[in-house]
Every structure is written in structure tokens, then in C-alpha cells.
Design an enzyme around this catalytic site. Structure first.
Site, PDB file in Angstrom:
ATOM      1  N   ASN A   4       0.866  -1.185   0.000  1.00 33.26           N
ATOM      2  CA  ASN A   4       0.000   0.000   0.000  1.00 33.26           C
ATOM      3  C   ASN A   4       0.899   1.230   0.000  1.00 33.26           C
ATOM      4  O   ASN A   4       1.476   1.586   1.026  1.00 33.26           O
ATOM      5  CB  ASN A   4      -0.900  -0.024   1.251  1.00 33.26           C
ATOM      6  CG  ASN A   4      -1.769   1.209   1.348  1.00 33.26           C
ATOM      7  OD1 ASN A   4      -1.826   2.022   0.414  1.00 33.26           O
ATOM      8  ND2 ASN A   4      -2.461   1.368   2.468  1.00 33.26           N
ATOM      9  N   LYS A  62       0.001   4.195  -0.364  1.00 32.09           N
ATOM     10  CA  LYS A  62      -0.732   5.341   0.205  1.00 32.09           C
ATOM     11  C   LYS A  62      -0.580   6.560  -0.713  1.00 32.09           C
ATOM     12  O   LYS A  62      -0.459   6.393  -1.920  1.00 32.09           O
ATOM     13  CB  LYS A  62      -0.266   5.607   1.640  1.00 32.09           C
ATOM     14  CG  LYS A  62      -0.337   4.324   2.507  1.00 32.09           C
ATOM     15  CD  LYS A  62      -0.212   4.561   3.976  1.00 32.09           C
ATOM     16  CE  LYS A  62      -0.326   3.232   4.731  1.00 32.09           C
ATOM     17  NZ  LYS A  62      -0.300   3.385   6.166  1.00 32.09           N
ATOM     18  N   HIS A  69      -9.725   1.003   4.788  1.00 34.51           N
ATOM     19  CA  HIS A  69      -8.440   1.216   5.477  1.00 34.51           C
ATOM     20  C   HIS A  69      -8.661   2.177   6.644  1.00 34.51           C
ATOM     21  O   HIS A  69      -9.466   3.098   6.558  1.00 34.51           O
ATOM     22  CB  HIS A  69      -7.407   1.785   4.490  1.00 34.51           C
ATOM     23  CG  HIS A  69      -6.028   1.768   5.056  1.00 34.51           C
ATOM     24  ND1 HIS A  69      -5.591   2.729   5.932  1.00 34.51           N
ATOM     25  CD2 HIS A  69      -5.008   0.895   4.910  1.00 34.51           C
ATOM     26  CE1 HIS A  69      -4.344   2.433   6.299  1.00 34.51           C
ATOM     27  NE2 HIS A  69      -3.967   1.335   5.687  1.00 34.51           N
ATOM     28  N   GLU A  92      -5.301  -4.864  10.471  1.00 35.21           N
ATOM     29  CA  GLU A  92      -4.284  -3.843  10.734  1.00 35.21           C
ATOM     30  C   GLU A  92      -4.666  -3.088  12.005  1.00 35.21           C
ATOM     31  O   GLU A  92      -5.460  -2.138  11.950  1.00 35.21           O
ATOM     32  CB  GLU A  92      -4.211  -2.843   9.574  1.00 35.21           C
ATOM     33  CG  GLU A  92      -3.888  -3.461   8.244  1.00 35.21           C
ATOM     34  CD  GLU A  92      -3.361  -2.421   7.258  1.00 35.21           C
ATOM     35  OE1 GLU A  92      -2.240  -2.599   6.784  1.00 35.21           O
ATOM     36  OE2 GLU A  92      -4.058  -1.437   6.982  1.00 35.21           O
ATOM     37  N   SER A 127       3.482  -1.887  10.348  1.00 34.65           N
ATOM     38  CA  SER A 127       4.941  -1.784  10.506  1.00 34.65           C
ATOM     39  C   SER A 127       5.678  -3.061  10.086  1.00 34.65           C
ATOM     40  O   SER A 127       6.708  -3.400  10.666  1.00 34.65           O
ATOM     41  CB  SER A 127       5.313  -1.432  11.953  1.00 34.65           C
ATOM     42  OG  SER A 127       4.701  -0.221  12.339  1.00 34.65           O
ATOM     43  N   GLY A 135       2.902  -1.013   4.348  1.00 35.19           N
ATOM     44  CA  GLY A 135       2.874   0.407   4.029  1.00 35.19           C
ATOM     45  C   GLY A 135       4.270   0.929   3.770  1.00 35.19           C
ATOM     46  O   GLY A 135       4.862   0.700   2.714  1.00 35.19           O
ATOM     47  N   GLY A 136       4.837   1.612   4.767  1.00 32.42           N
ATOM     48  CA  GLY A 136       6.131   2.295   4.611  1.00 32.42           C
ATOM     49  C   GLY A 136       7.221   1.452   3.956  1.00 32.42           C
ATOM     50  O   GLY A 136       7.916   1.919   3.043  1.00 32.42           O
TER      51      GLY A 136
END
Ligand code: 13P
Length: 257
Positions: free
Chosen positions: A9, A11, A94, A166, A214, A235-236
Site C-alpha cells: 500500500n 498510500k 483502510h 491492521e 509496521s 505500508g512504509g
């Protein structure tokens, strides 16, 4: 055998050019594995160009959101019908959309149905906030999110759904606390049981449940080893090609242990 799903993702990050560069790097660093489904969820403007660039045997595309109605006077929205044939999946519900854009349980449910109506597989995201967790409300919150979102589907439709658990407090931008795998397994079991209550054993066995929060190459293995975990929503770390490729490598190792 059920495929492991590793979803990125991105984002609201990356220009079209940056997204294209990242895909190029991922393509060089990730091998095609029949038992791993790799999904990329870029922003809307990058979807069309990336669909022309990616190796569709290696990567599937997902949208990060879409609107319930198929067309009409809804300024600024993109419908599931517009995404038909462009994406295989769409993230729905989300926590950033629930929190920043006030998406209710019912809106999320309607989006799940709109996605399925348009041949797009929903990745339904659920998870409790830090506040709800502290108040001991995790099970109630997640159960409500799952049962409302998945109400009124047929037995064929439920097979299209993927669920991502999540916990909001574990998402990097909401605090990024490291979640203990044992705690995650308990909630994933509850999610599978909620699907069982609604649609029976076969649906519960079939549905894929992903973990998100994470996730990195050196932590993903512990989550993927959980009994009820079938993949990860990243994500990140998915913005860093070495890290994301490392996550896919780890998923391959766990699947072949
Ligand atoms: P992080 O991996 O950055 O915590 O984000 C998780 C997430 O929200 C994926 O949808």
C-alpha cells in the site's frame, strides 16, 4: 494450496515517474513465485501507466479506494466500474479512510458490495484503535467491522474477499508499536470465526487474512508463521524496493519451510 499474499500500500506517495522507477526496481529484484501473489496499490493517477508497464504474471494492481456509485454527480470520486479491467483488487475500509474520511461501517459494507459487483476483489481492512484496545474493545470492534462489511454476500461472492487485520496502533504513522504475533493470532482467529458464523466452514477455510502494521523484512516471518495468517499488507516498507523484495523473499522461505 492457498497463495501467500504480499500487498504494497503506497498510500498517497510517489509521482507517476517515481512509481514507475519503483516498479522497475521491484521487477529486477523479485522473482515470480506461483505460490505468492504480489499486489501493488499505487495512487489513482499511477494505476493506468503502471498497468501498461508491469509484468502481470508477477504483479497484480489494487486501487486504494473507490466510490460506491458507478457514475453520476459525485465530484472528485472514482468508481469501481471505472477501475474494472484495470485493477484486480481494491483496499476497502483502510483505517486512514475510516479515521480521516469518516467511512462508517455501512459505507465500507456498500463499497465491498460495489467492488464485487464490478469484478474487483475487496481487501477489507479492519482493526481497532489504541483507545479501543486499551478499553478492552478489540474483539467487539473487529467483529462488528467484519460482520457489517461482509453482510449479504453469496457463497461465491465471499470467496472474492480478502481481509487485512491492521491494528491502528501498529501502523507506522499512527505510532507503529510492534505487535506481538501471539496477540495478532488471537484476533485473526476471531476474524476467521466471524466468517465461519456468517458463511460456514468452507468460506472460513478459504478466506485469506493478511497482517498489516509496521511490517518489515525482518519481522514479516513471525506473522506469516501464524496459523491464521495468509500474508501481509505493507505500508512504509513497500516504498523501499530492497525492503519489499526482502519481504517477498521471506514469504517464499516461510511458504517452503
Ligand atoms: P505501515 O506498514 O507503514 O505500518 O502501514 C501499514 C498499512 O497501513 C498498510 O495498509
Amino acid at each position: 494450496m492457498k497463495q501467500t499474499i504480499i500487498a504494497a500500500n503506497w498510500k498517497m506517495n510517489l509521482t507517476v515517474h517515481e512509481a514507475s522507477t519503483l516498479v522497475h526496481r521491484l521487477n529486477e529484484n523479485i522473482k515470480t513465485h506461483r505460490d505468492i501473489e504480489i499486489i501493488l496499490a499505487p495512487n489513482f493517477v499511477a494505476l493506468q501507466p503502471l498497468s501498461l508497464e508491469i509484468d502481470h504474471r508477477k504483479f497484480k494492481l489494487a486501487a486504494q479506494n473507490a466510490y460506491i456509485q458507478d457514475s453520476g454527480a459525485y465530484t472528485g470520486e472514482v468508481s469501481f466500474s471505472m477501475l474494472r479491467n484495470l485493477v484486480s483488487y481494491c483496499l476497502i475500509g483502510h483505517s486512514e479512510r475510516r479515521i480521516y474520511f469518516n467511512e462508517t461501517l455501512e459505507v465500507v459494507r456498500d463499497k465491498v458490495q460495489a467492488a464485487i459487483r464490478n469484478g474487483i476483489r475487496p481487501i477489507l481492512c479492519v482493526g481497532e484503535t489504541s483507545h479501543e484496545r486499551t478499553n478492552g474493545e478489540t474483539r467487539r470492534v473487529v467483529h462488528d467491522q467484519v460482520t457489517t462489511a461482509l453482510s449479504n454476500l453469496t457463497s461465491e461472492e465471499i470467496e472474492q474477499v480478502v481481509i487485512a487485520y491492521e491494528p491502528v496502533w501498529a501502523i507506522s504513522t499512527f505510532g507503529g508499536q510492534v505487535a506481538k504475533p501471539d496477540d495478532i493470532q488471537k484476533v485473526m482467529k476471531l476474524i476467521r470465526h466471524s466468517v465461519y458464523e456468517l458463511y460456514g466452514q468452507s468460506a472460513a477455510d478459504h478466506i485469506s487474512i493478511l497482517y498489516g502494521g509496521s511490517v518489515k523484512a525482518d519481522t514479516v516471518g513471525a506473522y506469516l508463521a501464524l496459523e491464521d495468517c495468509n500474508g501481509a499488507l505493507v505500508g512504509g516498507a513497500s516504498l523501499v524496493y530492497k525492503e519489499f523484495a526482502g519481504i517477498v523473499d521471506r514469504a517464499y522461505q516461510v511458504a517452503h519451510q
